[in-house]
Design a protein around this motif. Sequence first.
Motif, PDB file in Angstrom:
ATOM      1  N   PHE A   1       0.836  -1.196   0.000  1.00  0.00           N
ATOM      2  CA  PHE A   1       0.000   0.000   0.000  1.00  0.00           C
ATOM      3  C   PHE A   1       0.873   1.249   0.000  1.00  0.00           C
ATOM      4  N   ALA A   2       1.896   1.252   0.844  1.00  0.00           N
ATOM      5  CA  ALA A   2       2.807   2.400   0.913  1.00  0.00           C
ATOM      6  C   ALA A   2       3.543   2.565  -0.418  1.00  0.00           C
ATOM      7  N   ARG A   3       3.898   1.456  -1.048  1.00  0.00           N
ATOM      8  CA  ARG A   3       4.572   1.503  -2.346  1.00  0.00           C
ATOM      9  C   ARG A   3       3.701   2.192  -3.387  1.00  0.00           C
ATOM     10  N   ALA A   4       2.404   1.880  -3.370  1.00  0.00           N
ATOM     11  CA  ALA A   4       1.490   2.506  -4.328  1.00  0.00           C
ATOM     12  C   ALA A   4       1.330   3.995  -4.048  1.00  0.00           C
ATOM     13  N   LEU A   5       1.327   4.363  -2.762  1.00  0.00           N
ATOM     14  CA  LEU A   5       1.079   5.759  -2.406  1.00  0.00           C
ATOM     15  C   LEU A   5       2.296   6.654  -2.607  1.00  0.00           C
ATOM     16  N   VAL A   6       3.506   6.080  -2.470  1.00  0.00           N
ATOM     17  CA  VAL A   6       4.703   6.911  -2.573  1.00  0.00           C
ATOM     18  C   VAL A   6       4.878   7.453  -3.986  1.00  0.00           C
ATOM     19  N   ALA A   7       4.212   6.841  -4.949  1.00  0.00           N
ATOM     20  CA  ALA A   7       4.278   7.344  -6.323  1.00  0.00           C
ATOM     21  C   ALA A   7       3.465   8.626  -6.492  1.00  0.00           C
ATOM     22  N   ASP A   8       2.686   8.993  -5.478  1.00  0.00           N
ATOM     23  CA  ASP A   8       1.841  10.199  -5.509  1.00  0.00           C
ATOM     24  C   ASP A   8       0.985  10.220  -6.780  1.00  0.00           C
ATOM     25  N   PRO A   9       0.190   9.174  -7.006  1.00  0.00           N
ATOM     26  CA  PRO A   9      -0.544   9.047  -8.266  1.00  0.00           C
ATOM     27  C   PRO A   9      -1.813   9.875  -8.305  1.00  0.00           C
ATOM     28  N   LYS A  10      -2.245  10.213  -9.522  1.00  0.00           N
ATOM     29  CA  LYS A  10      -3.535  10.875  -9.696  1.00  0.00           C
ATOM     30  C   LYS A  10      -4.655   9.849  -9.838  1.00  0.00           C
ATOM     31  N   ILE A  11      -4.281   8.635 -10.222  1.00  0.00           N
ATOM     32  CA  ILE A  11      -5.242   7.535 -10.242  1.00  0.00           C
ATOM     33  C   ILE A  11      -4.689   6.432  -9.360  1.00  0.00           C
ATOM     34  N   LEU A  12      -5.476   6.034  -8.365  1.00  0.00           N
ATOM     35  CA  LEU A  12      -5.059   5.016  -7.416  1.00  0.00           C
ATOM     36  C   LEU A  12      -5.956   3.787  -7.585  1.00  0.00           C
ATOM     37  N   ILE A  13      -5.326   2.637  -7.789  1.00  0.00           N
ATOM     38  CA  ILE A  13      -6.071   1.390  -7.998  1.00  0.00           C
ATOM     39  C   ILE A  13      -5.757   0.439  -6.859  1.00  0.00           C
ATOM     40  N   LEU A  14      -6.798   0.007  -6.152  1.00  0.00           N
ATOM     41  CA  LEU A  14      -6.646  -0.873  -5.004  1.00  0.00           C
ATOM     42  C   LEU A  14      -7.478  -2.135  -5.227  1.00  0.00           C
ATOM     43  N   ASP A  15      -6.790  -3.252  -5.383  1.00  0.00           N
ATOM     44  CA  ASP A  15      -7.477  -4.527  -5.601  1.00  0.00           C
ATOM     45  C   ASP A  15      -7.369  -5.363  -4.330  1.00  0.00           C
ATOM     46  N   GLU A  16      -8.456  -5.379  -3.547  1.00  0.00           N
ATOM     47  CA  GLU A  16      -8.475  -6.094  -2.268  1.00  0.00           C
ATOM     48  C   GLU A  16      -7.326  -5.631  -1.383  1.00  0.00           C
ATOM     49  N   ALA A  17      -7.135  -4.320  -1.302  1.00  0.00           N
ATOM     50  CA  ALA A  17      -5.985  -3.761  -0.596  1.00  0.00           C
ATOM     51  C   ALA A  17      -6.024  -4.006   0.904  1.00  0.00           C
ATOM     52  N   THR A  18      -7.203  -4.219   1.460  1.00  0.00           N
ATOM     53  CA  THR A  18      -7.323  -4.372   2.920  1.00  0.00           C
ATOM     54  C   THR A  18      -7.785  -5.769   3.311  1.00  0.00           C
ATOM     55  N   SER A  19      -7.689  -6.727   2.399  1.00  0.00           N
ATOM     56  CA  SER A  19      -8.249  -8.059   2.667  1.00  0.00           C
ATOM     57  C   SER A  19      -7.549  -8.790   3.796  1.00  0.00           C
ATOM     58  N   SER A  20      -6.246  -8.508   4.026  1.00  0.00           N
ATOM     59  CA  SER A  20      -5.502  -9.238   5.059  1.00  0.00           C
ATOM     60  C   SER A  20      -5.122  -8.346   6.239  1.00  0.00           C
ATOM     61  N   ILE A  21      -5.794  -7.211   6.364  1.00  0.00           N
ATOM     62  CA  ILE A  21      -5.501  -6.270   7.439  1.00  0.00           C
ATOM     63  C   ILE A  21      -6.577  -6.401   8.512  1.00  0.00           C
ATOM     64  N   ASP A  22      -6.156  -6.393   9.765  1.00  0.00           N
ATOM     65  CA  ASP A  22      -7.132  -6.534  10.854  1.00  0.00           C
ATOM     66  C   ASP A  22      -8.063  -5.325  10.898  1.00  0.00           C
ATOM     67  N   THR A  23      -9.192  -5.510  11.544  1.00  0.00           N
ATOM     68  CA  THR A  23     -10.242  -4.483  11.532  1.00  0.00           C
ATOM     69  C   THR A  23      -9.766  -3.167  12.117  1.00  0.00           C
ATOM     70  N   GLN A  24      -9.003  -3.222  13.233  1.00  0.00           N
ATOM     71  CA  GLN A  24      -8.539  -2.001  13.874  1.00  0.00           C
ATOM     72  C   GLN A  24      -7.600  -1.207  12.964  1.00  0.00           C
ATOM     73  N   THR A  25      -6.660  -1.933  12.309  1.00  0.00           N
ATOM     74  CA  THR A  25      -5.744  -1.271  11.386  1.00  0.00           C
ATOM     75  C   THR A  25      -6.499  -0.720  10.189  1.00  0.00           C
ATOM     76  N   GLU A  26      -7.526  -1.447   9.746  1.00  0.00           N
ATOM     77  CA  GLU A  26      -8.301  -0.992   8.598  1.00  0.00           C
ATOM     78  C   GLU A  26      -9.019   0.319   8.907  1.00  0.00           C
ATOM     79  N   ILE A  27      -9.526   0.458  10.130  1.00  0.00           N
ATOM     80  CA  ILE A  27     -10.205   1.700  10.519  1.00  0.00           C
ATOM     81  C   ILE A  27      -9.217   2.866  10.469  1.00  0.00           C
ATOM     82  N   LEU A  28      -8.014   2.649  11.013  1.00  0.00           N
ATOM     83  CA  LEU A  28      -6.986   3.692  10.991  1.00  0.00           C
ATOM     84  C   LEU A  28      -6.557   4.008   9.556  1.00  0.00           C
TER      85      LEU A  28
END
Length: 596
Positions: free
Chosen positions: A501-528
């Motif tokens: 996720f950080a790798r995708a964001l560091v590019a500072d893109p104008k179009i951001l594509i997230l394919d199941e980006a939060t599927s393996s993240i716990d609920t608390q981390t996902e809220i943050l």
Amino acid sequence: MARNKYDIDETLQTEFNFSHLKRLGAYIKPYRKELLITIFFVSISSMLGLLTPIFLMQIMDDYIPNKNIKAIILVSILQLVIFLLISVILSFKISLTSKIGQNIIHNIRSDIFEHLQALPFSYYDDKPHGKIQVRVVNYVNSLSDLLSNGIVNTITDLFSLLFIIGFMLIVNVKLTLICLLGLPLLIIIIFIIKKKQRVAWQISSNKSSNLNAYIAESINGIRVTQSFTREQENIKIFNTLSNDYRLAWIKAVKLNFLMWPAIDNISTWSYVAVYVVGISWLDNSMQGITAGVIIAMTGYIGRFWAPVNTLASFYNSILTAVSYLERIFETIDEPVLVKDCEEAIEMPAIKGEVVFKDVTFSYEDGVKILNGINFHSAIGDSVAIVGPTGAGKTTIINLISRFYNLDSGEITIDGVDISKATIKSLRKQMGIMMQDSFIFTGTIIDNIRYGNMEATDEQVIKAAKTVHAHDFIINLEDGYQTQVNERGTRLSVGQRQLISFARALVADPKILILDEATSSIDTQTEILLQEGLSKLLQNRTSFIIAHRLSTIKNCTFIMYVDGGSIKEMGSHDELLDLKGSYYELYMSQYKFLEKE
């Protein structure tokens, strides 16, 4: 697809022709100067070595009968100097040809790897990765001896053969002709086994490819293997594939080794013929045969068949190399289906308007994955794509990044048809996080910077903080400089997703594509994470695939995709009011959470 299996032999798409050898010559051409110098000196050493039988003939017929000890000593000293000179030349030849051979190998391997970087996803979808890897490493390595020594040895041995025949003719013409009688028989043998050799080495390369494909698959799936205690079954499969390769290799080598005994037998017959005829003519003054002549001729016979043997070995090497060259050049010739068109333009700075116009797509002919997709997302929109497995959700976002070509229709970004823009200028302005959170060997900071190699450490850390990866990273033994293994096996699945996720964001893109980006993240981390992303997604167009519908409730609009088409489209509340497919999907999750 049949080709996408480790237990199916590959079939060549084109037959071999000698233009492949011409293409190989193009890799050799830059080193022709060094090769010519080497050939020149090796030819000199070969010619010097041919003086030995002449010296022996002179000693036998002149110096010994006349008891000319001084001449024998001088010839011996001269012979020693020649041997030392030959040793120096051969040392120079080995050093230079090894260097040239490895440079050529490097260039071929570099071309294959460079081409693999440009091939579309469809190529990798259709072929086990082990069968690709074996071409880049094993097959190219198999050309090493041919390129390092074979070419120089062959050319110099051709010269040597001419020199030898010349010296033999000087010594005695008739005995020379007797020696040459074995050549037609050897040529017949070569043509008989030629075709069988090529086929045998093709089969051997197929079995090697299958074995490598299974090894790669087994290593990648070792966790699943051990979880389901499949070790013994996998060993049986491996042993079967390994045995197939062993038998194929042995058969190919047997055909190669037919050449050596054939040459050895013909050489022996030549010795016998020269001895029999030479001795019978020994007392015939008309034939000009002496003991020295016989000794010189037998010395040359050994030298004559040695280069013939080398040439036959080179011929074997060529036939062996042919089976590898076919695979190597087949890979290099694999068409780059997704590439810049001839008049491609640089993609202007992206603002974020994305439009699909009657987009149709299929991975295989006749099997449509998307059929008539139409939608318009404005600058800054967040678009969620939901639907059942296999509906075409990931395909839609893959097409935005132009990983595949469309069957028909058009995709535009800010009014520019993406098929008319250069791929590099398009993808550099996008941030993409796929379902597979791939981590490369290296440090964590380098893995995050992979999306933008010019990013500073501060920018990397800011991206990590945004996705809440910073806290777990600084708690590792070396923080951001912590070394991780291939695929990030030291990290949890959730940690790998946060780094991606950080790798995708560091590019500072104008179009951001997230394919199941939060599927393996716990609920608390996902809220943050959602809190950080809500700011980041402002003024960016984003496409989000998520099975947790709670994470996409605030998207600008949601598309429900099924059967390759958009069944429903609207905001979260609008789709709930429709009480259609999205409503049923949402309620099923809601009820499941209530039970929890």
